[in-house]
Design a protein around this motif. Structure first.
Motif, mmCIF file in Angstrom:
data_model
loop_
_atom_site.group_PDB
_atom_site.id
_atom_site.type_symbol
_atom_site.label_atom_id
_atom_site.label_comp_id
_atom_site.label_asym_id
_atom_site.label_seq_id
_atom_site.Cartn_x
_atom_site.Cartn_y
_atom_site.Cartn_z
ATOM 1 N N UNK A 173 47.618 -8.924 16.867
ATOM 2 C CA UNK A 173 46.952 -10.096 16.906
ATOM 3 C C UNK A 173 47.480 -10.862 15.972
ATOM 4 N N UNK A 174 47.863 -10.601 15.067
ATOM 5 C CA UNK A 174 47.894 -11.696 13.834
ATOM 6 C C UNK A 174 48.983 -12.087 14.329
ATOM 7 N N UNK A 175 50.060 -11.335 14.738
ATOM 8 C CA UNK A 175 51.315 -13.057 15.429
ATOM 9 C C UNK A 175 50.227 -13.927 17.395
ATOM 10 N N UNK A 176 49.656 -12.843 17.830
ATOM 11 C CA UNK A 176 49.372 -13.491 18.804
ATOM 12 C C UNK A 176 47.831 -14.723 18.121
ATOM 13 N N UNK A 177 47.254 -14.178 17.363
ATOM 14 C CA UNK A 177 46.788 -15.139 16.506
ATOM 15 C C UNK A 177 47.569 -16.839 16.160
ATOM 16 N N UNK A 178 48.574 -16.636 16.237
ATOM 17 C CA UNK A 178 49.355 -17.435 15.334
ATOM 18 C C UNK A 178 49.970 -18.790 16.579
ATOM 19 N N UNK A 179 49.886 -17.975 17.633
ATOM 20 C CA UNK A 179 50.409 -18.239 18.636
ATOM 21 C C UNK A 179 49.282 -19.250 19.339
ATOM 22 N N UNK A 205 58.814 -21.841 22.127
ATOM 23 C CA UNK A 205 59.715 -20.784 21.765
ATOM 24 C C UNK A 205 59.069 -19.307 21.366
ATOM 25 N N UNK A 206 57.818 -19.542 21.123
ATOM 26 C CA UNK A 206 57.273 -17.851 20.342
ATOM 27 C C UNK A 206 56.356 -17.523 22.041
ATOM 28 N N UNK A 207 56.690 -18.141 23.295
ATOM 29 C CA UNK A 207 56.324 -17.221 24.051
ATOM 30 C C UNK A 207 57.525 -17.094 25.142
ATOM 31 N N UNK A 208 58.962 -17.126 24.811
ATOM 32 C CA UNK A 208 59.965 -17.019 25.141
ATOM 33 C C UNK A 208 60.606 -16.148 24.174
ATOM 34 N N UNK A 209 59.944 -15.634 22.898
ATOM 35 C CA UNK A 209 60.201 -14.494 22.620
ATOM 36 C C UNK A 209 60.044 -13.559 22.894
ATOM 37 N N UNK A 210 58.378 -13.717 23.143
ATOM 38 C CA UNK A 210 57.460 -12.713 23.323
ATOM 39 C C UNK A 210 58.140 -12.135 24.422
ATOM 40 N N UNK A 229 59.370 -5.328 26.616
ATOM 41 C CA UNK A 229 60.226 -4.955 28.543
ATOM 42 C C UNK A 229 58.808 -4.875 29.066
ATOM 43 N N UNK A 230 57.726 -4.755 28.708
ATOM 44 C CA UNK A 230 56.465 -4.604 29.823
ATOM 45 C C UNK A 230 55.854 -5.766 29.451
ATOM 46 N N UNK A 231 55.820 -6.784 29.175
ATOM 47 C CA UNK A 231 54.947 -7.710 29.154
ATOM 48 C C UNK A 231 56.098 -8.595 30.362
ATOM 49 N N UNK A 269 49.721 -15.147 28.121
ATOM 50 C CA UNK A 269 50.710 -13.739 27.935
ATOM 51 C C UNK A 269 50.873 -12.486 27.024
ATOM 52 N N UNK A 270 50.119 -13.086 25.777
ATOM 53 C CA UNK A 270 49.765 -11.728 24.918
ATOM 54 C C UNK A 270 49.089 -10.298 26.229
#
Length: 951
Positions: free
Chosen positions: A314-320, A546-551, A556-558, A583-584
């Motif tokens: 959730x933290x990473x998602x909020x930042x994105x 880039x954060x979404x490319x990294x995600x 693998x699930x994503x 994508x999150x």
């Protein structure tokens, strides 16, 4: 005064210029400044003028504070004085406005004092945070005690059944609870009282809860309202049980019931820092004892680790989602992650280790070391990094009393940070911050396990991505038995296009890591080229993020879900391309397909909105849209994969819309009432306002992308006006409320429009008032409405608002639908309307069938149901109960007004046509099918339609 703690750094030209500007302003209002202050004092004053606009503005408004500050206020702080001084200053105050003024002036003087000490290095940051927390606590408690005494004079003293006076207890949450408050933080509070009972000594007895709710409202207003002197603190009450829709104050037993039965993981986290504010009493012990079993399990609670992982996401998602950069609180390795590391140990082991049950992060981290849970090096690194970030955060906020955790975007503010930190420039400070955040992030990942980011052993898919020659690529694909001639040209063209895009070295490196992994996933599809097209459309939109490319690279699930959902539904592919934050939702497939239960949408949305500052309207509106998009994606994913039966899709989309309507109305109410007050006797839980859903919303049949047919009603007839600073009459208030609701739905943010709202079904249509008084609405329906408006009313139901109005609307709807009608005239009116609608809306090629408008389609079936309700409801009241067609046909069959075989056929065909419509929407195709595929079902509908409605 001792000056050795202060920085000796020479101020830059820009800072000197800022200080000179404020000095000139000060001399205009206080010409004696040059004679009454020594050279050393003038120099110190110039330094703080240079570093903080907030200090300078306050002192130019109140120059008499300068003398007080130099006369001893800048010396060491006795925190107990805050409380005693405030109680003395409020002792003789009788008016609320005067109390507000006392609290705000005291707050501003003390905040200037604390900011001054911070900028000139009189105190370490740990002490500064304690000082700020003690000040906030004293202000809250002084306000509480003043309001309590004032209300007891007016209404009597709230008392238990045994005759014991009952106090209002205030739980300080978050950093206030932990005594680590920021300079310009919100304060999160929960109000509670020990026992139910009633007031004693007033003119008439009042229930304790009612007394405390009024008291809570006044206290929030005293602290939060912006006056000429500013505010005391922004108060956030959304952490209380049931959030904004719950009562403002509940009893101890109410709290206990809620946390035992409904408490969520995130509420356990919040409660780690909960602390009763003010002087301690037996009631405080009782309250903490009551909450402890919810927060701390009796055993070592390793089950917390899984929820920790989700909260980490959730933290990473909020930042994105919020596209936060340079955020030292929420970014990777930020302040939030240190809190997360420490609280995770507290939750897992606090049940067994009483020493861990404390609110202070500094205290808890030392305890973790003494218990052997953290190594000395980890404690040392976390502490030093955290202290640096908290120092920077505090200074950032003290520049202009703004609640921010984002590093400056201008050179002047960077200089203001560097001076107290004794650093040369932005580069040096950025390096220190970067190092601190990298250190924290390492410990954060170690606490709950980092991302799945092992090197990908991908030899041949990597070769495909990097190969230059067409022949080599085709040979390699053939070798892997991938017989898809269209794939390589598409991949090669896309790669060339991407090579010309400016995506930066980090983005390029991440893309080169991601593509072999993604190609592996694509090669598993039966026709990879068909999958590549929609997937590449999504990638096009995230190349520069880039954060979404990294995600996608790390999950693998994503990757798997991205490919399978893009293949299953072009609609989903388009949603993912338009709104990459979705994508999150793909990270954890078990979460993606675990769709929210029908009843949980309101509480899920309330929790979601808790992450957003209450007074940031833009973010609130964006959050509503993001919640809708993410929930719609989950429903669609479950739909296309067969996890969710199609019949339930509309139910979920409808209840999702209802939860959003509730929050939009509450936000609109909040905004309009803040300016104008509210009609007498109303509140957010008793608005005297109702939202009626018509059409697909009324019939519980919303589809993807459906608009909302709404009608607004209110219950305030006659004279009366609101109780706010800009008072308006009640009817005008409800008009403004309706306008604000429509505006909140229609505003386009980065996540698009919330819903398209159609208000044309209100009395007198587009020329009528946006909101109607309920009795006038009833009168219009009885005396002026057309037959088609009564048809629409068959599909209408109460969706949100005041339950008294819900009952009255239900009565009126029943009364209108049960009017006796001439069946011949009614059939003609319904038939004419259907012909008019078909002429206007049916546009179809020969041999094609429009699922909604063609003869025998959805609209014909709806018209049959509406006609039969209007024709027979005067004899059979049961026909007015339901607003959805399926149950209307059930009732008609039970009453033998429609042969059972007809009812079954109409229901089955109706559901089948809607299912097909859903499918076509998800394939991004128009709602049409070849006529020969439907005629077997629809010919029978035409026969029934003619039998019932033809003369």
């Amino acid at each position: 005064m001792a000056m050795q703690n202060q920085s000796n750094k020479v101020l830059s030209a820009a800072l000197v210029e800022t200080a000179d500007r404020y000095w000139l302003r000060l001399c205009e209002v206080w010409p004696e400044a040059t004679t009454e202050l020594s050279k050393v004092q003038q120099q110190e004053l110039m330094s703080v003028f240079a570093l903080s606009d907030y200090i300078a503005e306050q002192l130019c408004r109140r120059p008499e504070w300068i003398v007080q500050l130099f006369d001893g206020l800048l010396d060491d702080i006795d925190r107990s004085q805050f409380d005693s001084e405030l109680h003395v200053q409020l002792a003789d105050v009788t008016q609320e406005e005067q109390a507000k003024s006392v609290l705000r002036r005291y707050r501003n003087l003390q905040m200037v004092r604390l900011a001054w000490r911070d900028f000139l290095n009189y105190t370490p940051v740990e002490e500064s945070l304690l000082d700020l927390s003690s000040l906030a606590e004293a202000l809250v408690i002084a306000g509480r005690d003043w309001v309590y005494q004032d209300m007891c004079k007016q209404f009597g003293t709230p008392t238990s059944a045994e005759g014991k006076p009952q106090p209002l207890l205030i739980l300080g949450m978050g950093k206030l609870g932990g005594r680590e408050l920021n300079f310009s933080s919100d304060i999160d509070l929960i109000f509670t009282f020990p026992e139910h009972g009633e007031t004693v000594g007033g003119r008439r007895a009042q229930a304790n809860q009612q007394f405390f709710i009024k008291m809570g409202q006044r206290l929030v207003n005293i602290l939060d309202q912006v006056t000429v002197d500013g505010f005391v603190f922004r108060v956030d009450m959304r952490l209380r049980p049931y959030g904004e829709s719950g009562p403002l104050v509940v009893s101890f037993s109410g709290l206990e019931d809620y946390y035992q039965e409904q408490g969520r993981d995130w509420e356990r986290y919040a409660m780690v820092k909960a602390r009763v504010l003010g002087p301690w009493s037996g009631y405080c012990d009782e309250l903490h004892d009551l909450l402890r079993p919810f927060v701390y399990r009796r055993y070592i609670d390793f089950s917390a680790i899984e929820s920790l992982r989700k909260m980490k996401q959730l933290i990473a998602q909020e930042v994105r989602r919020r596209q936060l950069t340079d955020n030292i609180k929420l970014g990777a390795g930020g302040i939030r992650e240190v809190e997360f590391v420490v609280q995770s140990f507290q939750l897992i082991r606090g049940g067994r280790e009483p020493a861990l049950r404390q609110q202070s992060l500094f205290g808890a981290i030392d305890t973790l070391y003494s218990l052997g849970q953290l190594e000395y090096l980890a404690v040392d690194e976390l502490k030093h990094s955290y202290i640096l970030l908290r120092r920077v955060e505090n200074l950032l906020q003290a520049i202009d009393d703004k609640q921010t955790q984002t590093l400056p975007n201008n050179d002047l503010d960077w200089q203001r940070l560097c001076v107290p930190l004794e650093l040369n420039d932005e580069t040096q400070l950025r390096e220190q911050i970067h190092h601190a955040m990298a250190t924290i992030h390492g410990h954060f990942n170690a606490t709950v396990g980092g991302s799945d980011n092992h090197e990908y052993n991908d030899h041949w898919s990597s070769l495909v991505w990097n190969i230059q020659q067409d022949e080599d690529a085709l040979a390699l694909l053939q070798e892997q038995q991938i017989e898809d001639e269209a794939l390589w040209p598409m991949l090669s063209d896309w790669r060339q296009t991407v090579s010309k895009r400016s995506i930066g070295p980090r983005g390029r490196e991440t893309l080169d890591k991601l593509m072999p992994k993604l190609l592996e996933e694509l090669f598993n599809q039966s026709t990879p080229s068909l999958a590549f097209k929609p997937v590449s459309n999504v990638l096009d939109k995230i190349l520069t993020r880039t954060t979404y490319l990294e995600l996608l690279c790390e999950n693998p699930g994503a990757r798997q879900q991205l490919v399978s959902l893009c293949c299953a539904s072009p609609w989903i592919a388009r949603e993912l391309a338009n709104f990459p934050m979705l994508l999150d939702e793909l990270i954890d497939p078990s979460q993606l397909y675990d769709i929210t239960s029908i009843d949980d949408y309101p509480s899920e949305l309330r929790q979601y909105l808790l992450r957003v500052p209450e007074d940031d309207m833009e973010q609130q509106m964006e959050a509503l849209r993001q919640f809708k998009l993410s929930q719609q994606l989950k429903i669609a994913a479950a739909d296309v994969t067969g996890v969710l039966p199609v019949m339930q899709v509309s139910d979920h989309l409808t209840f999702l819309a209802e939860a959003i309507i509730e929050q939009v109305v509450l936000q609109a109410w909040h905004q309009v009432s803040e300016r104008h007050g509210v009609p007498e006797g109303t509140s957010p839980s008793n608005m005297g306002f109702a939202v009626i859903g018509y059409g697909k919303l009324g019939g519980l049949e919303l589809g993807y992308g459906s608009d909302l047919d709404l009608v607004f009603l209110h219950g305030h007839s006659g004279a009366g006006s609101t109780n706010g600073p800009r008072s308006i009459d009640n009817s005008h208030f409800y008009l403004k409320l309706a306008q604000r609701i429509v505006h909140l739905f229609a505003t386009r943010t980065t996540s698009g429009e919330l819903y398209e709202v159609d208000m044309r079904l209100r009395p007198s249509g587009a020329s009528g008032l946006l909101v109607s008084e309920i009795e006038q609405f009833g009168q219009y329906q009885l005396t002026e409405a057309w037959t088609w408006e009564h048809q629409a009313l068959v599909r209408a139901r109460f969706v949100f608002g005041d339950y008294t109005l819900a009952g009255r609307f239900s009565d009126l709807r029943g009364q209108i639908l049960q009017q006796a009608r001439n069946q011949t005239d009614l059939a003609k009116a319904v038939r004419d309307m259907r012909i008019k609608m078909r002429d206007h809306l049916l546009h179809v090629e020969p041999g094609q069938f429009d699922l909604k408008q063609s003869a025998g389609g959805i609209a014909d079936i709806e018209f049959i149901a509406q006609y039969l309700v209007l024709a027979y409801a005067h004899q059979h009241q049961e026909l007015t109960i339901w607003s959805d067609n399926v149950r209307i046909f059930e009732v008609l069959a039970d009453l033998e007004l429609l042969p059972v075989m007809h009812a079954q056929h109409l229901t089955q065909t109706y559901c089948w046509l809607r299912d097909e419509n859903h499918e076509l929407t998800l394939q991004q195709l128009p709602g049409k099918l070849p006529h020969h595929t439907v005629e077997q079902k629809t010919d029978a509908v035409i026969e029934i339609y003619n039998e019932i409605l033809q003369p």
